[in-house]
Design a protein around this motif. Structure first.
Motif, PDB file in Angstrom:
ATOM      1  N   LEU A   1      -0.285  -9.889 -16.649  1.00 44.93           N
ATOM      2  CA  LEU A   1      -0.605 -11.210 -17.198  1.00 44.93           C
ATOM      3  C   LEU A   1      -0.639 -12.273 -16.100  1.00 44.93           C
ATOM      4  CD1 LEU A   1       1.434 -11.004 -20.513  1.00 44.93           C
ATOM      5  CD2 LEU A   1      -1.061 -11.172 -20.318  1.00 44.93           C
ATOM      6  N   GLN A   2       0.250 -12.171 -15.126  1.00 51.91           N
ATOM      7  CA  GLN A   2       0.219 -13.110 -14.011  1.00 51.91           C
ATOM      8  C   GLN A   2      -1.062 -12.948 -13.195  1.00 51.91           C
ATOM      9  OE1 GLN A   2       3.892 -12.307 -11.953  1.00 51.91           O
ATOM     10  NE2 GLN A   2       5.113 -13.543 -13.361  1.00 51.91           N
ATOM     11  N   ILE A   3      -1.448 -11.700 -12.943  1.00 48.65           N
ATOM     12  CA  ILE A   3      -2.691 -11.446 -12.202  1.00 48.65           C
ATOM     13  C   ILE A   3      -3.884 -11.956 -13.000  1.00 48.65           C
ATOM     14  CG2 ILE A   3      -4.212  -9.629 -11.325  1.00 48.65           C
ATOM     15  CD1 ILE A   3      -1.600  -8.025 -10.707  1.00 48.65           C
ATOM     16  N   ALA A   4      -3.857 -11.775 -14.311  1.00 46.86           N
ATOM     17  CA  ALA A   4      -4.945 -12.259 -15.165  1.00 46.86           C
ATOM     18  C   ALA A   4      -5.084 -13.773 -15.069  1.00 46.86           C
ATOM     19  CB  ALA A   4      -4.709 -11.834 -16.618  1.00 46.86           C
ATOM     20  N   ILE A   5      -3.966 -14.488 -15.087  1.00 47.93           N
ATOM     21  CA  ILE A   5      -4.000 -15.947 -14.968  1.00 47.93           C
ATOM     22  C   ILE A   5      -4.618 -16.364 -13.638  1.00 47.93           C
ATOM     23  CG2 ILE A   5      -2.530 -18.001 -14.706  1.00 47.93           C
ATOM     24  CD1 ILE A   5      -0.666 -16.730 -16.837  1.00 47.93           C
ATOM     25  N   VAL A   6      -4.216 -15.680 -12.577  1.00 46.46           N
ATOM     26  CA  VAL A   6      -4.769 -15.996 -11.250  1.00 46.46           C
ATOM     27  C   VAL A   6      -6.267 -15.732 -11.220  1.00 46.46           C
ATOM     28  CG1 VAL A   6      -4.757 -15.317  -8.823  1.00 46.46           C
ATOM     29  CG2 VAL A   6      -2.599 -15.645 -10.031  1.00 46.46           C
ATOM     30  N   LEU A   7      -6.703 -14.594 -11.710  1.00 49.16           N
ATOM     31  CA  LEU A   7      -8.127 -14.250 -11.674  1.00 49.16           C
ATOM     32  C   LEU A   7      -8.975 -15.218 -12.498  1.00 49.16           C
ATOM     33  CD1 LEU A   7      -8.072 -10.347 -11.876  1.00 49.16           C
ATOM     34  CD2 LEU A   7      -8.717 -11.765  -9.921  1.00 49.16           C
ATOM     35  N   ILE A   8      -8.488 -15.595 -13.669  1.00 46.69           N
ATOM     36  CA  ILE A   8      -9.251 -16.520 -14.510  1.00 46.69           C
ATOM     37  C   ILE A   8      -9.294 -17.903 -13.854  1.00 46.69           C
ATOM     38  CG2 ILE A   8      -9.385 -17.629 -16.766  1.00 46.69           C
ATOM     39  CD1 ILE A   8      -8.082 -15.044 -17.923  1.00 46.69           C
ATOM     40  N   SER A   9      -8.198 -18.305 -13.213  1.00 46.67           N
ATOM     41  CA  SER A   9      -8.179 -19.584 -12.498  1.00 46.67           C
ATOM     42  C   SER A   9      -9.171 -19.577 -11.342  1.00 46.67           C
ATOM     43  CB  SER A   9      -6.770 -19.879 -11.965  1.00 46.67           C
ATOM     44  OG  SER A   9      -5.847 -19.961 -13.016  1.00 46.67           O
ATOM     45  N   VAL A  10      -9.188 -18.485 -10.604  1.00 48.15           N
ATOM     46  CA  VAL A  10     -10.143 -18.362  -9.486  1.00 48.15           C
ATOM     47  C   VAL A  10     -11.569 -18.348 -10.013  1.00 48.15           C
ATOM     48  CG1 VAL A  10     -10.945 -16.810  -7.640  1.00 48.15           C
ATOM     49  CG2 VAL A  10      -8.501 -17.258  -7.932  1.00 48.15           C
ATOM     50  N   ALA A  11     -11.782 -17.735 -11.170  1.00 48.95           N
ATOM     51  CA  ALA A  11     -13.125 -17.689 -11.757  1.00 48.95           C
ATOM     52  C   ALA A  11     -13.635 -19.098 -12.049  1.00 48.95           C
ATOM     53  CB  ALA A  11     -13.111 -16.865 -13.042  1.00 48.95           C
ATOM     54  N   ILE A  12     -12.756 -19.992 -12.474  1.00 48.86           N
ATOM     55  CA  ILE A  12     -13.159 -21.385 -12.743  1.00 48.86           C
ATOM     56  C   ILE A  12     -13.570 -22.062 -11.447  1.00 48.86           C
ATOM     57  CG2 ILE A  12     -12.350 -23.662 -13.486  1.00 48.86           C
ATOM     58  CD1 ILE A  12     -10.487 -22.200 -15.458  1.00 48.86           C
ATOM     59  N   VAL A  13     -12.724 -21.945 -10.415  1.00 46.97           N
ATOM     60  CA  VAL A  13     -12.988 -22.614  -9.137  1.00 46.97           C
ATOM     61  C   VAL A  13     -14.221 -22.035  -8.459  1.00 46.97           C
ATOM     62  CG1 VAL A  13     -12.050 -23.059  -6.830  1.00 46.97           C
ATOM     63  CG2 VAL A  13     -10.566 -23.211  -8.831  1.00 46.97           C
ATOM     64  N   ALA A  14     -14.321 -20.710  -8.446  1.00 48.97           N
ATOM     65  CA  ALA A  14     -15.433 -20.052  -7.761  1.00 48.97           C
ATOM     66  C   ALA A  14     -16.683 -19.942  -8.624  1.00 48.97           C
ATOM     67  CB  ALA A  14     -15.006 -18.659  -7.303  1.00 48.97           C
ATOM     68  N   GLU A  15     -16.558 -20.310  -9.884  1.00 51.30           N
ATOM     69  CA  GLU A  15     -17.653 -20.203 -10.846  1.00 51.30           C
ATOM     70  C   GLU A  15     -18.223 -18.776 -10.874  1.00 51.30           C
ATOM     71  OE1 GLU A  15     -20.485 -23.302 -10.008  1.00 51.30           O
ATOM     72  OE2 GLU A  15     -19.052 -24.884 -10.523  1.00 51.30           O
ATOM     73  N   GLN A  16     -17.288 -17.829 -10.952  1.00 51.18           N
ATOM     74  CA  GLN A  16     -17.642 -16.409 -11.007  1.00 51.18           C
ATOM     75  C   GLN A  16     -17.172 -15.852 -12.350  1.00 51.18           C
ATOM     76  OE1 GLN A  16     -19.336 -14.639  -8.606  1.00 51.18           O
ATOM     77  NE2 GLN A  16     -19.597 -16.642  -7.613  1.00 51.18           N
ATOM     78  N   VAL A  17     -18.111 -15.706 -13.266  1.00 45.79           N
ATOM     79  CA  VAL A  17     -17.770 -15.260 -14.621  1.00 45.79           C
ATOM     80  C   VAL A  17     -17.159 -13.860 -14.609  1.00 45.79           C
ATOM     81  CG1 VAL A  17     -18.720 -14.777 -16.905  1.00 45.79           C
ATOM     82  CG2 VAL A  17     -19.555 -16.733 -15.608  1.00 45.79           C
ATOM     83  N   TRP A  18     -17.608 -12.984 -13.737  1.00 46.63           N
ATOM     84  CA  TRP A  18     -17.115 -11.611 -13.717  1.00 46.63           C
ATOM     85  C   TRP A  18     -15.611 -11.563 -13.446  1.00 46.63           C
ATOM     86  CZ3 TRP A  18     -14.882  -9.271  -9.494  1.00 46.63           C
ATOM     87  CH2 TRP A  18     -15.055  -9.906  -8.256  1.00 46.63           C
ATOM     88  N   LEU A  19     -15.098 -12.534 -12.658  1.00 43.07           N
ATOM     89  CA  LEU A  19     -13.652 -12.575 -12.413  1.00 43.07           C
ATOM     90  C   LEU A  19     -12.879 -12.880 -13.697  1.00 43.07           C
ATOM     91  CD1 LEU A  19     -13.320 -14.424  -8.987  1.00 43.07           C
ATOM     92  CD2 LEU A  19     -12.663 -12.073  -9.510  1.00 43.07           C
ATOM     93  N   SER A  20     -13.466 -13.725 -14.535  1.00 39.38           N
ATOM     94  CA  SER A  20     -12.789 -14.042 -15.797  1.00 39.38           C
ATOM     95  C   SER A  20     -12.766 -12.818 -16.717  1.00 39.38           C
ATOM     96  CB  SER A  20     -13.448 -15.235 -16.492  1.00 39.38           C
ATOM     97  OG  SER A  20     -14.757 -14.914 -16.890  1.00 39.38           O
ATOM     98  N   PHE A  21     -13.833 -12.010 -16.685  1.00 38.01           N
ATOM     99  CA  PHE A  21     -13.833 -10.787 -17.490  1.00 38.01           C
ATOM    100  C   PHE A  21     -12.804  -9.780 -16.966  1.00 38.01           C
ATOM    101  CE2 PHE A  21     -18.137 -12.222 -18.795  1.00 38.01           C
ATOM    102  CZ  PHE A  21     -17.916 -12.218 -20.159  1.00 38.01           C
ATOM    103  N   LEU A  22     -12.696  -9.695 -15.649  1.00 41.77           N
ATOM    104  CA  LEU A  22     -11.693  -8.812 -15.055  1.00 41.77           C
ATOM    105  C   LEU A  22     -10.292  -9.293 -15.442  1.00 41.77           C
ATOM    106  CD1 LEU A  22     -10.945  -6.446 -13.219  1.00 41.77           C
ATOM    107  CD2 LEU A  22     -11.100  -8.017 -11.274  1.00 41.77           C
ATOM    108  N   GLY A  23     -10.061 -10.605 -15.338  1.00 46.56           N
ATOM    109  CA  GLY A  23      -8.778 -11.166 -15.745  1.00 46.56           C
ATOM    110  C   GLY A  23      -8.502 -10.940 -17.225  1.00 46.56           C
ATOM    111  N   GLY A  24      -9.543 -11.094 -18.051  1.00 48.82           N
ATOM    112  CA  GLY A  24      -9.390 -10.862 -19.485  1.00 48.82           C
ATOM    113  C   GLY A  24      -9.026  -9.413 -19.787  1.00 48.82           C
ATOM    114  N   GLY A  25      -9.651  -8.482 -19.057  1.00 45.69           N
ATOM    115  CA  GLY A  25      -9.326  -7.057 -19.242  1.00 45.69           C
ATOM    116  C   GLY A  25      -7.879  -6.765 -18.882  1.00 45.69           C
TER     117      GLY A  25
END
Length: 199
Positions: free
Chosen positions: A152-176
């Motif tokens: 869950l901590q890694i997911a939060i980091v990945l989704i946060s990075v997805a917002i900053v980097a505007e990389q949707v795939w990171l948010s899906f990885l974080g969601g998974g």
């Protein structure tokens, strides 16, 4: 920028805002699940420690009762074999020894089982085994909470990075990872499945 590009730009911005809002909601949900997971892990650890102490106490109490019971049994045998059949002893002395022997035998029986107080060997052993089982159950739960927290901590980091980097795939990885973490958290509470090497 040309005026005809404005609707397309506005649509892109709207899509970006939608993505940002969804990602923020996902982060909030992951943070909530992380808090629940942390609480579950702390409770499992406390339960394991408390039950380990109680099991140890009851096993020690059992052992002390067993030692006392053995001492009384040895004393009773000594009375019975050595003194009660001694022809040189008076009937009064033999009668006193028999009363003492009866007291010892009652004490031996009381140490074996004492349902009124719950402090006989039989009752103490049941309590000790019960607490040991509860300890083992909590120890099985704990690793699932640990891994769920990490995911869950890694997911939060990945989704946060997805917002900053505007990389949707990171948010899906974080969601998974958040879904896997949530399943591990639920398994920590309910122990549906015991994963070899994990629990």
């Amino acid at each position: 920028m040309k005026p005809e590009d404005t609707p397309e730009f506005m649509e892109q911005e709207r899509q970006g805002d939608l993505f940002t809002r969804r990602a923020a909601i996902a982060i909030a949900i992951c943070a909530m699940l992380l808090a629940i997971t942390g609480l579950g892990g702390q409770n499992a650890t406390k339960e394991a420690l408390n039950n380990n102490i109680l099991a140890s106490n009851y096993f020690n109490f059992y052992q002390a009762k067993n030692m006392r019971q053995t001492a009384y049994a040895l004393a009773a045998d000594e009375f019975e074999l050595a003194w009660s059949n001694d022809a040189q002893l008076s009937e009064d002395a033999k009668s006193a020894l028999r009363r003492k022997l009866d007291d010892y035998r009652k004490t031996i029986a009381r140490y074996e089982s004492e349902p009124e107080t719950g402090e006989g060997k039989k009752e103490l052993l049941v309590k000790a085994r019960d607490h040991a089982a509860q300890r083992d159950h909590a120890l099985k739960q704990d690793p699932y909470f640990d891994y769920a927290e990490a995911l869950l901590q890694i997911a939060i980091v990945l989704i946060s990075v997805a917002i900053v980097a505007e990389q949707v795939w990171l948010s899906f990885l974080g969601g998974g990872l958040a879904i896997i973490g949530t399943l591990l958290m639920l398994n920590g509470f309910l122990l549906w499945v015991e994963i070899p090497g994990l629990g």
